[in-house]
Scaffold this motif. Structure first.
Motif, PDB file in Angstrom:
ATOM      1  N   ASP A 277       0.782  -1.148  -0.101  1.00 31.93           N
ATOM      2  CA  ASP A 277       0.198   0.170  -0.014  1.00 31.93           C
ATOM      3  C   ASP A 277       0.383   1.336  -0.332  1.00 31.93           C
ATOM      4  O   ASP A 277       1.419   1.505   0.992  1.00 31.93           O
ATOM      5  CB  ASP A 277      -0.598  -0.308   1.599  1.00 31.93           C
ATOM      6  CG  ASP A 277      -1.820   1.429   1.216  1.00 31.93           C
ATOM      7  OD1 ASP A 277      -1.346   2.118   0.541  1.00 31.93           O
ATOM      8  OD2 ASP A 277      -2.523   1.184   2.287  1.00 31.93           O
ATOM      9  N   ARG A 283       2.792   8.221  -1.351  1.00 35.34           N
ATOM     10  CA  ARG A 283       2.136   8.916  -1.674  1.00 35.34           C
ATOM     11  C   ARG A 283       2.132  10.452  -1.076  1.00 35.34           C
ATOM     12  O   ARG A 283       2.315  11.315  -1.150  1.00 35.34           O
ATOM     13  CB  ARG A 283       0.750   8.610  -1.924  1.00 35.34           C
ATOM     14  CG  ARG A 283      -0.460   9.478  -2.298  1.00 35.34           C
ATOM     15  CD  ARG A 283      -0.236  10.700  -3.678  1.00 35.34           C
ATOM     16  NE  ARG A 283      -0.462   9.992  -5.003  1.00 35.34           N
ATOM     17  CZ  ARG A 283      -0.321  10.457  -6.096  1.00 35.34           C
ATOM     18  NH1 ARG A 283      -0.177  11.604  -5.740  1.00 35.34           N
ATOM     19  NH2 ARG A 283      -0.341   9.985  -6.812  1.00 35.34           N
ATOM     20  N   THR A 300       9.168   2.277  -6.078  1.00 40.99           N
ATOM     21  CA  THR A 300       8.349   2.187  -4.680  1.00 40.99           C
ATOM     22  C   THR A 300       8.577   0.535  -4.368  1.00 40.99           C
ATOM     23  O   THR A 300       7.377  -0.455  -3.744  1.00 40.99           O
ATOM     24  CB  THR A 300       6.903   1.873  -5.597  1.00 40.99           C
ATOM     25  OG1 THR A 300       8.067   1.399  -6.997  1.00 40.99           O
ATOM     26  CG2 THR A 300       6.857   3.457  -6.381  1.00 40.99           C
ATOM     27  N   ASP A 304       5.048  -2.664 -10.803  1.00 40.98           N
ATOM     28  CA  ASP A 304       3.884  -1.899 -11.079  1.00 40.98           C
ATOM     29  C   ASP A 304       3.641  -0.499  -9.939  1.00 40.98           C
ATOM     30  O   ASP A 304       2.523   0.189  -9.620  1.00 40.98           O
ATOM     31  CB  ASP A 304       3.065  -2.450 -10.799  1.00 40.98           C
ATOM     32  CG  ASP A 304       2.421  -3.043  -9.007  1.00 40.98           C
ATOM     33  OD1 ASP A 304       3.352  -3.586  -8.645  1.00 40.98           O
ATOM     34  OD2 ASP A 304       1.321  -3.511  -9.068  1.00 40.98           O
ATOM     35  N   GLU A 308       0.770   2.659  -9.994  1.00 38.43           N
ATOM     36  CA  GLU A 308      -0.508   2.417  -8.645  1.00 38.43           C
ATOM     37  C   GLU A 308      -0.140   4.194  -8.119  1.00 38.43           C
ATOM     38  O   GLU A 308      -1.130   4.617  -7.178  1.00 38.43           O
ATOM     39  CB  GLU A 308       0.187   2.266  -7.504  1.00 38.43           C
ATOM     40  CG  GLU A 308      -0.642   2.050  -6.251  1.00 38.43           C
ATOM     41  CD  GLU A 308      -0.375   1.452  -5.070  1.00 38.43           C
ATOM     42  OE1 GLU A 308      -0.308   2.328  -3.985  1.00 38.43           O
ATOM     43  OE2 GLU A 308      -0.148   0.247  -5.525  1.00 38.43           O
TER      44      GLU A 308
END
Length: 433
Positions: A277, A283, A300, A304, A308
């Motif tokens: 997450d 984020r 990250t 992917d 996201e």
């Protein structure tokens, strides 16, 4: 040449440091068997060692814990889940791990040394099964903070630095007693597991993890750990391990912007495992710094991951988002690292003299974060889900206060005076002589 068994609880964060040690020992000419989970067989072979899978009673896939330990989800992150994990994730496999070691030693691989992460309790049982000289030398790798109780520091789990002043030692002893009381059920459960291996645990489990092995090598430097005057003679600080070698990856297409950046580079990561997450830290950090004169580089740790982040809203102009960004390449350009606080990742930053902002929860991360702030090398956000405002304020504080950079540089210099792999190899050579 020595015969060495390297044993690891089948968690990614436990296996990787053991593999780094195994690969180095192989490079030095030793023969190494790695006893760990079946899913790590390819990684073990890549390190040049022989893989032996744990028996089914001790093997599990850490990516699917809910399948192997269905009762775990009923306990929230924190003391209740730690109690469950000590009983079932780490305690219950003890006898199976111990028997696997005994079988390997007797039938296939008469090693002179067994090296393991502290929570591979089968090695603890092996150390208790016979006096030195009638069994292999046992070595515990301190892959996270020492769990030993001390009158000089609070017990782990509280995420707090040592108390100061008159009465501090007394208060620490009181907290230790409270931890023993809270762990009483887990203690009894683990004692029964040791009896199942024909051994007897000689004291409190969190002490025994460090006191029972013949050698306990803590993978940090004294400047990053709370001072204690009651460490056993078998305990030694050897410095962090170097980053594990990885297959070369292409640098992102925007990499030249990092190399040429005139403004501070803020690196952001949630690690290579706890990154399902990205809204927990990556984020918020990107949003927090959108209007600041910095270049944000978010790694990250997932192929992917960029998709996201982009799906969650426009990526600010001053942010670059990558999947797998090599940190050995990125950290020399970083002015600060925002991280969820993995022990290895924090030390990788300190090896480069990079100060930190830490926002992590679960496992050992609150304790790592507390030590970052206590050592002066950064700030502890005291949550794994910080607000953008909290991240922004902390990053700007670290960038604006030279003391954080000076302390991180001091820890880098201290780390450079240690060589963990040489220290481990020295123990192995002595045991084999």
């Amino acid at each position: 040449m020595a015969l060495v068994i390297a044993a690891a609880t089948p968690f990614h964060g436990h296996v990787q440091p053991v593999l780094t040690v195994a690969a180095d020992l192989v490079r030095r000419g030793h023969e190494v068997v790695v006893l760990t989970g079946s899913r790590f067989a390819e990684d073990v072979r890549a390190a040049g060692a022989l893989h032996v899978s744990l028996p089914p009673a001790a093997d599990f896939d850490d990516r699917r814990l809910e399948q192997h330990f269905p009762g775990r989800a009923a306990f929230p992150t924190g003391p209740a889940q730690l109690d469950y994990d000590m009983k079932h994730v780490f305690g219950d496999p003890t006898a199976a791990q111990y028997q696997a070691l005994r079988t390997l030693l007797a039938r296939r691989f008469p090693a002179s040394v067994v090296i393991s992460d502290p929570l591979f309790l089968g090695t603890t049982a092996l150390a208790l099964s016979a006096p030195p000289g009638r069994r292999p030398v046992t070595v515990g790798l301190g892959i996270t903070m020492p769990t030993l109780l001390s009158e000089d520091a609070p017990p782990i789990g509280l995420g707090m630095p040592p108390l100061l002043g008159e009465g501090a030692k007394k208060r620490h002893r009181e907290m230790n007693d409270q931890v023993k009381e809270a762990f009483a059920g887990a203690q009894r459960h683990i004692e029964e597991n040791f009896k199942g291996s024909g051994t007897e645990l000689p004291g409190f489990i969190l002490d025994c993890l460090a006191t029972v092995p013949d050698h306990y090598l803590q993978l940090t430097v004294p400047g990053f750990e709370y001072p204690r005057g009651d460490l056993p003679s078998s305990f030694r600080f050897v410095g962090p391990l170097p980053a594990a070698p990885r297959a070369p990856r292409p640098l992102p297409e925007w990499w030249a912007e990092v190399e040429c950046a005139r403004q501070p580079v803020v690196a952001v990561t949630q690690g290579s495992f706890d990154n399902r997450d990205l809204g927990r830290l990556v984020r918020p950090a990107i949003e927090a710094l959108a209007d600041q004169d910095v270049l944000v580089v978010a790694a990250t740790g997932r192929a992917d991951g960029p998709a996201e982040i982009e799906a969650g809203g426009p990526v600010p102009e001053n942010a670059r988002v990558g999947g797998y960004v090599p940190f050995d390449a990125l950290l020399p350009y970083a002015s600060v690292l925002v991280t969820n606080g993995g022990y290895g990742g924090v030390h990788q930053a300190l090896r480069h003299g990079v100060p930190l902002v830490v926002g992590g929860d679960g496992e050992d991360k609150p304790e790592v974060a507390a030590r970052v702030q206590w050592s002066g090398a950064g700030l502890d956000l005291r949550t794994g889900q910080p607000s953008p405002e909290a991240v922004r304020d902390a990053v700007l504080a670290v960038l604006g206060e030279p003391g954080y950079h000076a302390r991180a540089a001091g820890l880098r210099a201290e780390i450079e005076r240690h060589d963990a792999l040489d220290a481990i190899a020295e123990v192995v050579a002595r045991a084999a002589s």
